[in-house]
Design an enzyme around this catalytic site. Structure first.
Site, PDB file in Angstrom:
ATOM      1  CG  HIS A  71      -1.972   1.040   1.210  1.00 46.42           C
ATOM      2  ND1 HIS A  71      -3.319   0.738   1.099  1.00 46.42           N
ATOM      3  CD2 HIS A  71      -1.904   2.384   1.291  1.00 46.42           C
ATOM      4  CE1 HIS A  71      -4.022   1.856   1.109  1.00 46.42           C
ATOM      5  NE2 HIS A  71      -3.177   2.872   1.225  1.00 46.42           N
ATOM      6  CG  HIS A  73      -0.935   6.946  -1.349  1.00 53.74           C
ATOM      7  ND1 HIS A  73      -2.153   7.058  -1.987  1.00 53.74           N
ATOM      8  CD2 HIS A  73      -1.201   6.415  -0.129  1.00 53.74           C
ATOM      9  CE1 HIS A  73      -3.119   6.634  -1.195  1.00 53.74           C
ATOM     10  NE2 HIS A  73      -2.563   6.234  -0.056  1.00 53.74           N
ATOM     11  CB  THR A 109      -8.803  11.453  -1.370  1.00 51.44           C
ATOM     12  OG1 THR A 109      -8.566  10.876  -0.101  1.00 51.44           O
ATOM     13  CG2 THR A 109     -10.060  12.302  -1.326  1.00 51.44           C
ATOM     14  NE  ARG A 173     -10.868  10.719   3.948  1.00 53.72           N
ATOM     15  CZ  ARG A 173      -9.664  10.292   4.323  1.00 53.72           C
ATOM     16  NH1 ARG A 173      -8.574  10.879   3.833  1.00 53.72           N
ATOM     17  NH2 ARG A 173      -9.559   9.285   5.173  1.00 53.72           N
ATOM     18  CG  HIS A 205      -9.632   3.991   2.780  1.00 54.46           C
ATOM     19  ND1 HIS A 205      -8.564   4.777   3.154  1.00 54.46           N
ATOM     20  CD2 HIS A 205     -10.728   4.567   3.346  1.00 54.46           C
ATOM     21  CE1 HIS A 205      -8.987   5.768   3.914  1.00 54.46           C
ATOM     22  NE2 HIS A 205     -10.295   5.663   4.044  1.00 54.46           N
ATOM     23  CG  ASP A 293      -1.735   5.121   3.872  1.00 55.79           C
ATOM     24  OD1 ASP A 293      -1.902   5.149   2.641  1.00 55.79           O
ATOM     25  OD2 ASP A 293      -2.451   5.759   4.664  1.00 55.79           O
ATOM     26  CB  SER A 297      -2.698  13.207   2.892  1.00 56.26           C
ATOM     27  OG  SER A 297      -3.985  12.618   2.771  1.00 56.26           O
TER      28      SER A 297
END
Length: 391
Positions: A71, A73, A109, A173, A205, A293, A297
């Protein structure tokens, strides 16, 4: 530590280390690498005179399977606060310096200014720099953005795509998907993965909303979808969710993914604390994975969901939490390696060539010192990080 600087034409690498954990401890102390794979394991291995070989003398280091972070980003997360709140991309050096050889890139997101095409381009950049990189198609939202316009085609036609994620549930979200929408998505991924010969996991998530894991419980109860295809992550957001995750894992014989949050409100909800808690509740270590992660953010919201600010997650917390599990004797080294190598490889469907040091497997090797700090990282036999090399 390295004996010379061989030319690119050299084909073989011989690692001579103090100990090999495959993850179980082996009698062997040498690893011979050829063509990106482990060719032999043994003691006092030698190569015939004249053969092109690079020898790494590391008698004080421990060889383990290179870590797998499912995981990441890789293109940066964030965006919840508008312009200026997007997180930066991660570099191959930042990945490899933590002993990580394989990552799975994910959109969060922001599936608007960042797209699956951006993610695929970054994954291919990381591959060119030596990291074994894969990706999930999709993002938080439903219906998910794709590369080809179709989930099954993404899985069947794009080698780097290994599943769908991270679909957001129980979060303000998320797209607030209906139960039938979730069931349709997971079934589409399952068939597409079967056609592609992949595991095709759906990486969910889980936010801090009161519904928790209930949508996934209903999915596994009301359909024929096997639990191995559904992976909830961030299950240590709060105590009630962690308790539910333990029951979910035990009820469905399912895997749960703990996040190594570097902003955990309390130690019990850190990656270390959550893994220890799940184990104490009887969840088998084989059913737990740990991910970072990173470069996502860490936003803060008020009670009405208003954005207050954010920080950027880093993967150093993943390694620190993992080390602590061994140092504090919650797990033995071979058990702990499963959390960030063997278990993850199995979850992702990469277990036939990653997550273990064995003949024929990819030569993904991390060399640790006695404090379990990564000193060198090899991916398919290529040294992508060395503590001694200039950065």
């Amino acid at each position: 530590m390295l004996t010379g600087h061989p030319p690119e034409s050299e084909l073989l690498t011989l690692l001579r280390v103090g100990r090999i954990q495959a993850p179980e401890r082996l009698e062997a102390t040498n690893i011979l690498i050829a063509g990106g794979r482990i060719a032999a394991l043994g003691r006092d291995l030698d190569v015939p005179t004249g053969w092109p070989v690079r020898v790494v003398e590391a008698p004080d280091l421990i060889a383990v399977p290179a870590f797998i972070d499912q995981h990441v980003h890789v293109t940066g997360g964030g965006g919840e606060g508008g312009g200026g709140s997007r997180c930066p991309e991660i570099t191959a050096q930042e990945i490899a310096a933590m002993g990580i050889g394989t990552v799975v890139g994910v959109l969060g997101t922001d599936g608007i200014s960042r797209s699956p095409a951006d993610l695929l381009a970054k994954v291919r950049d990381l591959r060119a720099e030596g990291i074994a990189a894969y990706m999930y198609t999709g993002s938080y939202r439903v219906p998910p953005p794709t590369l080809t316009g179709d989930l099954q085609r993404d899985l069947a036609w794009i080698p780097e795509v290994i599943g769908l994620g991270e679909i957001a549930i129980s979060d303000h979200r998320s797209s607030q998907p209906r139960q039938d929408e979730l069931e349709r998505l997971v079934s589409e991924v399952r068939v597409g993965a079967m056609l592609a010969g992949k595991r095709g996991i759906c990486h969910f998530h889980v936010g801090d909303g009161p519904r928790g894991l209930e949508p996934l419980r209903r999915l596994l109860t009301d359909t024929e979808i096997p639990a191995e295809q559904v992976i909830p992550t961030h299950v240590n957001r709060h105590r009630a969710l962690l308790e539910e995750a333990a029951d979910y894992a035990l009820t469905f014989n399912a895997c749960v993914d703990v996040t190594a949050f570097d902003d955990a409100d309390e130690d019990d909800l850190s990656g270390f604390g959550a893994v220890a808690w799940l184990l104490a509740r009887g969840v088998p270590v084989e059913r737990i994975t740990l991910s970072s992660d990173c470069n996502g953010s860490l936003p803060e919201f008020d009670a009405q969901g208003g954005y207050l600010g954010m920080r950027v997650a880093r993967n150093a917390t993943l390694i620190a939490d993992w080390q602590r599990l061994v140092h504090e004797q919650v797990l033995t080294l071979d058990q702990a390696l499963g959390l960030i190598s063997g278990n993850v490889a199995r979850v992702l469907g990469l277990h036939e060539h990653k997550g273990r040091l064995a003949v024929g497997f990819d030569a993904d090797v991390t060399l640790l010192d006695s404090a379990l700090t990564p000193q060198q990282t090899y991916v398919t036999g290529r040294c992508v990080y060395s503590q001694d090399s200039p950065r």
